[in-house]
Write a protein that holds these residues in place. Structure first.
Motif, PDB file in Angstrom:
ATOM      1  N   HIS A  82       0.849  -1.196   0.000  1.00  0.00           N
ATOM      2  CA  HIS A  82       0.000   0.000   0.000  1.00  0.00           C
ATOM      3  C   HIS A  82       0.881   1.242   0.000  1.00  0.00           C
ATOM      4  O   HIS A  82       1.933   1.253   0.630  1.00  0.00           O
ATOM      5  N   THR A  94       3.777   7.455   2.661  1.00  0.00           N
ATOM      6  CA  THR A  94       4.075   6.199   3.342  1.00  0.00           C
ATOM      7  C   THR A  94       3.975   5.048   2.340  1.00  0.00           C
ATOM      8  O   THR A  94       3.251   5.131   1.344  1.00  0.00           O
ATOM      9  N   ALA A  96       3.738   0.702   2.635  1.00  0.00           N
ATOM     10  CA  ALA A  96       3.736  -0.550   3.393  1.00  0.00           C
ATOM     11  C   ALA A  96       4.268  -1.634   2.466  1.00  0.00           C
ATOM     12  O   ALA A  96       3.889  -1.697   1.291  1.00  0.00           O
ATOM     13  N   HIS A 113       5.626  -0.506   7.618  1.00  0.00           N
ATOM     14  CA  HIS A 113       4.890   0.641   7.084  1.00  0.00           C
ATOM     15  C   HIS A 113       5.839   1.827   7.278  1.00  0.00           C
ATOM     16  O   HIS A 113       6.049   2.274   8.408  1.00  0.00           O
ATOM     17  N   GLU A 128      10.045   3.771  10.381  1.00  0.00           N
ATOM     18  CA  GLU A 128       8.775   3.063  10.449  1.00  0.00           C
ATOM     19  C   GLU A 128       7.701   3.972  11.032  1.00  0.00           C
ATOM     20  O   GLU A 128       7.959   4.716  11.984  1.00  0.00           O
TER      21      GLU A 128
END
Length: 130
Positions: A82, A94, A96, A113, A128
């Motif tokens: 993602h 971000t 993931a 993530h 993270e």
């Protein structure tokens, strides 16, 4: 044609290799994350350090242990799960992902993530997401 280490169906030279040569060419947070995976596969410690945000960048001693570890495992594949933001006009984003590797004969996975931001005009890894 062999695909890039990051999993894209283009050559390393046309994909992560370009970014390893010129980090300012990275377009998105996902591209930077993929280039960091390829850098782990190739144990490119200088790039891993350079692609880290200045506030979370590993020391030279930590870089040496990261390179040693990266060389000691067999990298298998990267799965991007993602992404959020992290596009060329964004300043943060971000990603993931799961990075699979063999260590001492056992399949392992890093599931993270990750937070990315732009520093000095290009994407860098912060750490993270907490």
């Amino acid at each position: 044609m062999t695909s890039c280490y990051c999993g894209r169906a283009i050559s390393y030279a046309s994909c992560c290799g370009k970014i390893h040569e010129d980090i300012t060419s990275v377009a998105t947070a996902e591209d930077l994350m993929r280039s960091r995976y390829s850098a782990f596969v190739l144990a490119k410690g200088d790039y891993l350090q350079k692609s880290h945000h200045s506030t979370t960048r590993p020391s030279s001693k930590e870089k040496k242990s990261i390179v040693c570890w990266a060389k000691s495992v067999q990298w298998v594949k990267l799965e991007v799960l993602h992404t959020s933001e992290g596009m060329p006009k964004d300043t943060k984003g971000t990603v993931a992902f799961k990075a699979f590797y063999y260590e001492q004969g056992a399949l392992q996975v890093i599931h993270e993530h990750s937070m990315f931001t732009k520093e000095h005009g290009y994407w860098v890894y912060v750490g993270e997401v907490q």
